[in-house]
Design a protein around this motif. Structure first.
Motif, PDB file in Angstrom:
ATOM      1  N   LEU A 206      28.785  41.249  42.112  1.00  0.00           N
ATOM      2  CA  LEU A 206      30.033  40.507  41.890  1.00  0.00           C
ATOM      3  C   LEU A 206      30.174  39.354  42.880  1.00  0.00           C
ATOM      4  N   ASN A 207      29.767  39.590  44.109  1.00  0.00           N
ATOM      5  CA  ASN A 207      29.940  38.566  45.146  1.00  0.00           C
ATOM      6  C   ASN A 207      29.120  37.303  44.889  1.00  0.00           C
ATOM      7  N   ARG A 212      31.240  28.813  45.617  1.00  0.00           N
ATOM      8  CA  ARG A 212      31.333  28.481  47.044  1.00  0.00           C
ATOM      9  C   ARG A 212      32.646  29.007  47.629  1.00  0.00           C
ATOM     10  N   PRO A 213      32.668  29.284  48.930  1.00  0.00           N
ATOM     11  CA  PRO A 213      33.942  29.707  49.538  1.00  0.00           C
ATOM     12  C   PRO A 213      34.993  28.623  49.328  1.00  0.00           C
ATOM     13  N   ARG A 214      36.202  29.020  48.943  1.00  0.00           N
ATOM     14  CA  ARG A 214      37.250  28.041  48.629  1.00  0.00           C
ATOM     15  C   ARG A 214      38.513  28.321  49.429  1.00  0.00           C
ATOM     16  N   PRO A 215      39.224  27.234  49.822  1.00  0.00           N
ATOM     17  CA  PRO A 215      40.531  27.443  50.448  1.00  0.00           C
ATOM     18  C   PRO A 215      41.529  28.008  49.435  1.00  0.00           C
ATOM     19  N   VAL A 216      42.273  29.010  49.863  1.00  0.00           N
ATOM     20  CA  VAL A 216      43.212  29.666  48.944  1.00  0.00           C
ATOM     21  C   VAL A 216      44.521  29.980  49.665  1.00  0.00           C
ATOM     22  N   GLU A 217      45.548  30.213  48.849  1.00  0.00           N
ATOM     23  CA  GLU A 217      46.804  30.761  49.361  1.00  0.00           C
ATOM     24  C   GLU A 217      47.022  32.105  48.679  1.00  0.00           C
ATOM     25  N   LEU A 218      47.264  33.137  49.481  1.00  0.00           N
ATOM     26  CA  LEU A 218      47.549  34.462  48.931  1.00  0.00           C
ATOM     27  C   LEU A 218      49.042  34.711  48.940  1.00  0.00           C
ATOM     28  N   ASP A 219      49.549  35.227  47.839  1.00  0.00           N
ATOM     29  CA  ASP A 219      50.935  35.695  47.782  1.00  0.00           C
ATOM     30  C   ASP A 219      50.879  37.208  47.982  1.00  0.00           C
ATOM     31  N   LEU A 220      51.311  37.652  49.176  1.00  0.00           N
ATOM     32  CA  LEU A 220      51.299  39.084  49.495  1.00  0.00           C
ATOM     33  C   LEU A 220      52.707  39.622  49.223  1.00  0.00           C
ATOM     34  N   GLY A 227      43.791  30.586  53.884  1.00  0.00           N
ATOM     35  CA  GLY A 227      42.504  30.811  54.523  1.00  0.00           C
ATOM     36  C   GLY A 227      41.406  30.496  53.520  1.00  0.00           C
ATOM     37  N   THR A 228      40.217  30.979  53.800  1.00  0.00           N
ATOM     38  CA  THR A 228      39.094  30.749  52.882  1.00  0.00           C
ATOM     39  C   THR A 228      38.714  32.061  52.220  1.00  0.00           C
ATOM     40  N   PHE A 229      38.682  32.046  50.902  1.00  0.00           N
ATOM     41  CA  PHE A 229      38.278  33.249  50.153  1.00  0.00           C
ATOM     42  C   PHE A 229      36.781  33.451  50.308  1.00  0.00           C
ATOM     43  N   ASN A 230      36.402  34.639  50.763  1.00  0.00           N
ATOM     44  CA  ASN A 230      34.984  34.909  51.028  1.00  0.00           C
ATOM     45  C   ASN A 230      34.470  36.145  50.314  1.00  0.00           C
ATOM     46  N   GLY A 231      34.972  36.378  49.108  1.00  0.00           N
ATOM     47  CA  GLY A 231      34.472  37.500  48.318  1.00  0.00           C
ATOM     48  C   GLY A 231      35.145  38.808  48.685  1.00  0.00           C
ATOM     49  N   VAL A 232      34.477  39.908  48.334  1.00  0.00           N
ATOM     50  CA  VAL A 232      35.044  41.232  48.594  1.00  0.00           C
ATOM     51  C   VAL A 232      34.057  42.048  49.419  1.00  0.00           C
ATOM     52  N   ASP A 233      34.600  42.995  50.207  1.00  0.00           N
ATOM     53  CA  ASP A 233      33.714  43.832  51.027  1.00  0.00           C
ATOM     54  C   ASP A 233      33.268  45.061  50.221  1.00  0.00           C
ATOM     55  N   ASP A 234      32.525  45.950  50.867  1.00  0.00           N
ATOM     56  CA  ASP A 234      31.969  47.121  50.170  1.00  0.00           C
ATOM     57  C   ASP A 234      33.033  48.057  49.611  1.00  0.00           C
ATOM     58  N   GLY A 235      34.267  47.934  50.127  1.00  0.00           N
ATOM     59  CA  GLY A 235      35.351  48.773  49.617  1.00  0.00           C
ATOM     60  C   GLY A 235      36.178  48.057  48.569  1.00  0.00           C
ATOM     61  N   GLY A 236      35.759  46.850  48.163  1.00  0.00           N
ATOM     62  CA  GLY A 236      36.506  46.095  47.142  1.00  0.00           C
ATOM     63  C   GLY A 236      37.663  45.310  47.719  1.00  0.00           C
ATOM     64  N   GLY A 246      37.461  34.458  62.350  1.00  0.00           N
ATOM     65  CA  GLY A 246      37.805  35.866  62.093  1.00  0.00           C
ATOM     66  C   GLY A 246      38.145  36.062  60.625  1.00  0.00           C
ATOM     67  N   ALA A 247      38.306  37.317  60.224  1.00  0.00           N
ATOM     68  CA  ALA A 247      38.634  37.576  58.818  1.00  0.00           C
ATOM     69  C   ALA A 247      39.681  38.668  58.709  1.00  0.00           C
ATOM     70  N   ASP A 248      40.493  38.587  57.657  1.00  0.00           N
ATOM     71  CA  ASP A 248      41.426  39.655  57.308  1.00  0.00           C
ATOM     72  C   ASP A 248      40.996  40.221  55.959  1.00  0.00           C
ATOM     73  N   PHE A 249      41.342  41.486  55.771  1.00  0.00           N
ATOM     74  CA  PHE A 249      40.899  42.198  54.571  1.00  0.00           C
ATOM     75  C   PHE A 249      42.129  42.731  53.834  1.00  0.00           C
ATOM     76  N   PHE A 250      42.161  42.546  52.515  1.00  0.00           N
ATOM     77  CA  PHE A 250      43.334  42.963  51.745  1.00  0.00           C
ATOM     78  C   PHE A 250      42.912  43.835  50.564  1.00  0.00           C
ATOM     79  N   GLU A 251      43.606  44.959  50.421  1.00  0.00           N
ATOM     80  CA  GLU A 251      43.407  45.792  49.230  1.00  0.00           C
ATOM     81  C   GLU A 251      43.914  45.010  48.009  1.00  0.00           C
ATOM     82  N   PRO A 252      43.294  45.200  46.819  1.00  0.00           N
ATOM     83  CA  PRO A 252      43.732  44.444  45.636  1.00  0.00           C
ATOM     84  C   PRO A 252      45.232  44.569  45.375  1.00  0.00           C
ATOM     85  N   TRP A 253      45.806  45.758  45.581  1.00  0.00           N
ATOM     86  CA  TRP A 253      47.233  45.939  45.265  1.00  0.00           C
ATOM     87  C   TRP A 253      48.136  45.156  46.223  1.00  0.00           C
TER      88      TRP A 253
END
Ligand code: BTN
Length: 263
Positions: A206-207, A212-220, A227-236, A246-253
């Protein structure tokens, strides 16, 4: 005022006929001329059932939006078993996008990318949108809307220059029946892989589809992060890189919406 003549709608299932029931790639497929929403029809069905309609009168998009569903497009819903307690359950929406991309590549579409979580784009134009509903705890309904030879832009001004259609990308475009079979085959393979625990293999494939990595805005859910969207980690989890590396990690929900920032 002049009126432009439109070709007659092409129905694969004759209006007025009962739904057609066939076994396709391990799925029981019900095909209708028209329903309100294939996801709503699929809500009452069982695992490995699927529903396709030539047109939808009340197609549903994400965020309660209307989904234009005129004849010529692929409007398909597939009922998928979900092991709620398995690590792969939250990756299911991503894996449906992977299956659709695999089927589109097999149909000859070269320049595809995914926009998190599962919009299928060609460049910046949307070719397919996915809506995952959970009507029952152990089942998910994966709704797939794919523009083929339908005319979304002629039906809604806000879609002008926003959509891509398979018929404009490959010639000849595959039939709705062949596309349906190809997507259902891929989806069965990916879901079986997910339920067998092969989550990291699926996520690494999937990754490769985000582009290419893209600048994004997340609505949490009301709090906004850029920040820059860099795909998903092994936990999705979604990876958002900051300017300092540095990086932050967000669950899909946690992520209500991801908006790509274009300059
Ligand atoms: C999106 O907003 O991008 C998701 C669109 C999903 C549309 C498909 S068409 C088949 C299924 N039935 C629906 O009512 N919606 C999904």
């Amino acid at each position: 005022m002049s009126t432009v003549a439109r070709p007659a709608l092409q129905f694969d299932v004759s209006p007025g006929d009962p739904p057609r029931l066939t076994l396709v790639e391990g799925w029981w497929l019900r095909e209708f001329a028209e329903v309100d929403s294939t996801n709503l029809v699929a809500a009452g069905l069982s695992a490995w059932d699927a529903v396709r309609a030539d047109a939808q009168s009340a197609g549903r998009g994400r965020f309660q939006r209307e989904w234009i569903s005129d004849a010529g497009g692929l409007w398909l819903s597939a009922v998928v078993p979900v092991k709620s307690d398995s690590p792969g359950a939250s990756a299911l929406p991503l894996v449906v996008g992977l299956a659709v991309c695999d089927a589109l590549r097999a149909a000859g579409v070269a320049e595809l990318r995914l926009r998190w979580p599962n919009d299928v784009l060609v460049g910046d134009r949307k070719l397919a949108g996915l809506l995952i509903d959970r009507f029952k705890p152990e089942l998910a309904v994966a709704g797939i809307g794919l523009n083929v030879s339908n005319e979304p832009e002629a039906r809604h001004d806000h879609l002008k220059n926003q959509t891509a259609r398979l018929a404009d990308l490959v010639s000849p475009a595959p039939s709705l029946r062949d596309l349906t079979a190809s997507i259902l085959r891929q989806l069965r393979l990916e879901v079986d892989g997910l339920n067998a625990g092969n989550v990291s293999g699926l996520l690494s494939r999937l990754n490769q589809l985000w582009g290419r990595p893209r600048p994004v805005e997340l609505d949490l859910d009301g709090e906004f992060r850029t920040g820059t969207f860099n795909g998903v980690d092994d936990g999705g989890r979604l990876i958002l890189s900051g300017p300092a590396g540095g990086a932050d990690f967000f669950e899909p929900w946690q992520v209500r919406h991801l908006r790509e920032i274009t300059n």
